[in-house]
Design a protein around this motif. Sequence first.
Motif, PDB file in Angstrom:
ATOM      1  N   LEU A  29     -10.489   0.899  -4.231  1.00 33.32           N
ATOM      2  CA  LEU A  29     -10.211   0.193  -2.981  1.00 33.32           C
ATOM      3  C   LEU A  29      -8.810  -0.396  -2.990  1.00 33.32           C
ATOM      4  CD1 LEU A  29     -12.590  -2.096  -1.030  1.00 33.32           C
ATOM      5  CD2 LEU A  29     -10.363  -2.984  -1.668  1.00 33.32           C
ATOM      6  N   ILE A  30      -8.419  -0.986  -4.108  1.00 34.74           N
ATOM      7  CA  ILE A  30      -7.079  -1.577  -4.212  1.00 34.74           C
ATOM      8  C   ILE A  30      -6.020  -0.498  -4.116  1.00 34.74           C
ATOM      9  CG2 ILE A  30      -5.521  -2.850  -5.733  1.00 34.74           C
ATOM     10  CD1 ILE A  30      -7.968  -4.311  -6.830  1.00 34.74           C
ATOM     11  N   ILE A  31      -6.247   0.631  -4.777  1.00 38.69           N
ATOM     12  CA  ILE A  31      -5.260   1.718  -4.746  1.00 38.69           C
ATOM     13  C   ILE A  31      -5.099   2.260  -3.331  1.00 38.69           C
ATOM     14  CG2 ILE A  31      -4.814   4.077  -5.525  1.00 38.69           C
ATOM     15  CD1 ILE A  31      -6.112   3.334  -8.187  1.00 38.69           C
ATOM     16  N   TYR A  32      -6.208   2.499  -2.652  1.00 39.71           N
ATOM     17  CA  TYR A  32      -6.136   3.076  -1.307  1.00 39.71           C
ATOM     18  C   TYR A  32      -5.678   2.070  -0.259  1.00 39.71           C
ATOM     19  CZ  TYR A  32      -8.017   7.650  -2.394  1.00 39.71           C
ATOM     20  OH  TYR A  32      -8.171   8.932  -2.874  1.00 39.71           O
ATOM     21  N   SER A  33      -5.588   0.788  -0.612  1.00 38.54           N
ATOM     22  CA  SER A  33      -4.995  -0.162   0.326  1.00 38.54           C
ATOM     23  C   SER A  33      -3.493   0.064   0.467  1.00 38.54           C
ATOM     24  CB  SER A  33      -5.265  -1.593  -0.132  1.00 38.54           C
ATOM     25  OG  SER A  33      -4.539  -1.893  -1.315  1.00 38.54           O
ATOM     26  N   PHE A  34      -2.897   0.805  -0.482  1.00 37.49           N
ATOM     27  CA  PHE A  34      -1.476   1.155  -0.421  1.00 37.49           C
ATOM     28  C   PHE A  34      -1.270   2.598   0.031  1.00 37.49           C
ATOM     29  CE2 PHE A  34      -1.813  -2.234  -3.574  1.00 37.49           C
ATOM     30  CZ  PHE A  34      -0.857  -3.120  -3.116  1.00 37.49           C
ATOM     31  N   ASN A  35      -2.303   3.186   0.610  1.00 42.07           N
ATOM     32  CA  ASN A  35      -2.220   4.564   1.074  1.00 42.07           C
ATOM     33  C   ASN A  35      -1.507   4.621   2.428  1.00 42.07           C
ATOM     34  OD1 ASN A  35      -2.588   7.281   1.436  1.00 42.07           O
ATOM     35  ND2 ASN A  35      -4.762   7.123   1.977  1.00 42.07           N
ATOM     36  N   GLU A  36      -0.598   5.556   2.568  1.00 43.74           N
ATOM     37  CA  GLU A  36       0.153   5.680   3.816  1.00 43.74           C
ATOM     38  C   GLU A  36      -0.676   6.280   4.932  1.00 43.74           C
ATOM     39  OE1 GLU A  36       4.469   7.451   5.370  1.00 43.74           O
ATOM     40  OE2 GLU A  36       3.653   8.022   3.418  1.00 43.74           O
ATOM     41  N   SER A  37      -1.629   7.124   4.557  1.00 45.72           N
ATOM     42  CA  SER A  37      -2.440   7.810   5.560  1.00 45.72           C
ATOM     43  C   SER A  37      -3.434   6.862   6.214  1.00 45.72           C
ATOM     44  CB  SER A  37      -3.198   8.975   4.923  1.00 45.72           C
ATOM     45  OG  SER A  37      -4.093   9.562   5.835  1.00 45.72           O
ATOM     46  N   LYS A  38      -3.772   7.141   7.458  1.00 41.99           N
ATOM     47  CA  LYS A  38      -4.781   6.364   8.156  1.00 41.99           C
ATOM     48  C   LYS A  38      -6.171   6.723   7.692  1.00 41.99           C
ATOM     49  CE  LYS A  38      -5.927   4.709  12.779  1.00 41.99           C
ATOM     50  NZ  LYS A  38      -5.630   4.798  14.237  1.00 41.99           N
ATOM     51  N   SER A  47       2.471   3.119   0.402  1.00 41.00           N
ATOM     52  CA  SER A  47       3.013   2.360   1.527  1.00 41.00           C
ATOM     53  C   SER A  47       2.315   1.012   1.611  1.00 41.00           C
ATOM     54  CB  SER A  47       2.818   3.114   2.846  1.00 41.00           C
ATOM     55  OG  SER A  47       3.258   2.337   3.941  1.00 41.00           O
ATOM     56  N   THR A  48       3.037   0.019   2.101  1.00 40.60           N
ATOM     57  CA  THR A  48       2.465  -1.319   2.312  1.00 40.60           C
ATOM     58  C   THR A  48       2.291  -1.626   3.801  1.00 40.60           C
ATOM     59  OG1 THR A  48       4.671  -2.318   2.264  1.00 40.60           O
ATOM     60  CG2 THR A  48       3.465  -2.186   0.169  1.00 40.60           C
ATOM     61  N   LYS A  49       2.320  -0.593   4.619  1.00 34.58           N
ATOM     62  CA  LYS A  49       2.308  -0.838   6.058  1.00 34.58           C
ATOM     63  C   LYS A  49       0.991  -1.440   6.541  1.00 34.58           C
ATOM     64  CE  LYS A  49       0.746   3.756   7.588  1.00 34.58           C
ATOM     65  NZ  LYS A  49       1.084   4.927   8.441  1.00 34.58           N
ATOM     66  N   TRP A  50      -0.115  -1.186   5.823  1.00 34.35           N
ATOM     67  CA  TRP A  50      -1.397  -1.718   6.284  1.00 34.35           C
ATOM     68  C   TRP A  50      -1.481  -3.224   6.055  1.00 34.35           C
ATOM     69  CZ3 TRP A  50      -3.035   1.482   9.490  1.00 34.35           C
ATOM     70  CH2 TRP A  50      -2.948   2.858   9.283  1.00 34.35           C
ATOM     71  N   TYR A  51      -0.736  -3.723   5.093  1.00 33.83           N
ATOM     72  CA  TYR A  51      -0.675  -5.173   4.914  1.00 33.83           C
ATOM     73  C   TYR A  51       0.085  -5.824   6.074  1.00 33.83           C
ATOM     74  CZ  TYR A  51      -2.519  -4.643   0.198  1.00 33.83           C
ATOM     75  OH  TYR A  51      -3.336  -4.347  -0.871  1.00 33.83           O
ATOM     76  N   TRP A  52       1.143  -5.151   6.540  1.00 36.91           N
ATOM     77  CA  TRP A  52       1.872  -5.668   7.702  1.00 36.91           C
ATOM     78  C   TRP A  52       1.048  -5.514   8.976  1.00 36.91           C
ATOM     79  CZ3 TRP A  52       5.751  -8.599   6.455  1.00 36.91           C
ATOM     80  CH2 TRP A  52       6.457  -8.355   5.278  1.00 36.91           C
ATOM     81  N   ALA A  53       0.286  -4.399   9.055  1.00 36.33           N
ATOM     82  CA  ALA A  53      -0.585  -4.221  10.219  1.00 36.33           C
ATOM     83  C   ALA A  53      -1.699  -5.260  10.241  1.00 36.33           C
ATOM     84  CB  ALA A  53      -1.182  -2.812  10.208  1.00 36.33           C
ATOM     85  N   LEU A  54      -2.102  -5.697   9.051  1.00 39.68           N
ATOM     86  CA  LEU A  54      -3.144  -6.708   8.971  1.00 39.68           C
ATOM     87  C   LEU A  54      -2.702  -8.022   9.610  1.00 39.68           C
ATOM     88  CD1 LEU A  54      -5.910  -7.642   7.865  1.00 39.68           C
ATOM     89  CD2 LEU A  54      -4.748  -8.179   5.713  1.00 39.68           C
ATOM     90  N   LEU A  55      -1.410  -8.333   9.476  1.00 41.99           N
ATOM     91  CA  LEU A  55      -0.896  -9.575  10.058  1.00 41.99           C
ATOM     92  C   LEU A  55      -0.953  -9.566  11.580  1.00 41.99           C
ATOM     93  CD1 LEU A  55       2.220 -10.139   7.771  1.00 41.99           C
ATOM     94  CD2 LEU A  55      -0.041 -11.192   7.575  1.00 41.99           C
TER      95      LEU A  55
END
Length: 281
Positions: A29-38, A47-55
């Motif tokens: 789960l932690i590894i796939y939280s940095f996955n670029e794919s949707k 990618s860290t874009k999902w952390y920014w999307a979370l905000l």
Amino acid sequence: MSTMKPSKPLSYAVLGFGYSFLYLPILLLIIYSFNESKLVTVWSGFSTKWYWALLEDDELITAALLSIKIALMTATASVVVGTWAGFVLARLNRFRLFPLFAGMVNAPLVIPEVIQGISLLLLFVAMEQAFGWPEGRGVFTIWIGHVMLCVSYVAIIVQSRVRELNRSLEEAAMDLGARPLKVFFVITLPLISQALVSGWLLSFTLSLDDLVLTAFLSGPGSTTLPMVVFSRVRLGLNPEMNALATLFILVVSVGVVAGNLYMRSAQRKRDREMQLAFKQA
């Protein structure tokens, strides 16, 4: 008669399989939280874009903050009530209604949460019709339900710790003129502080993770994080949930490590004080 001892490689293999079964899903789960794919099951790059999307996900953040608020309130109230209940179970077990009291404290441990949720819902509805309180379901009713569930766990932890205490310090304090209430707060409470920390952390986790009771006791404007996650999972996995879960794992891990360090430090301090007291005696 000789007894066969299991070989070390086999023991290590069984231990490794057990830890892998428990912690490998969390690691994935932690590894796939940095996955670029949707698509959360297809790795396409870091990618860290999902952390920014979370905000920017107001619904998820609002639900997470509400869950944390309820969990903090539940853990604190459960420790206060559960400490007294556990102390009574361990020390004051000679009154006539003790079996009934013990059964009421332990009942939430064995009664299914669905039954507890329906019972509390019917109770709150009847109280609202009779007294006009509480007005609907919300944070307060969720908090009451979570406290009812978590008090039992705290009471069991405190009860086991109180039974292991050496009562000589408490008896010495009372011989010197201290009242029982002062003995409890000055002597007993510091000695069971480890159990209180453990009960607080367990209550916080149970409240934060609870879905069944919350589903029965929540109302408009009181949607917690487990309810949001459950509703979204039915429509498909969301990478933002992996990011949020990773942040929660980080916070909980830091809390558990800090709690363990505090308990070890408190234990060493008590051991030093006991050794000093015996030397002076």
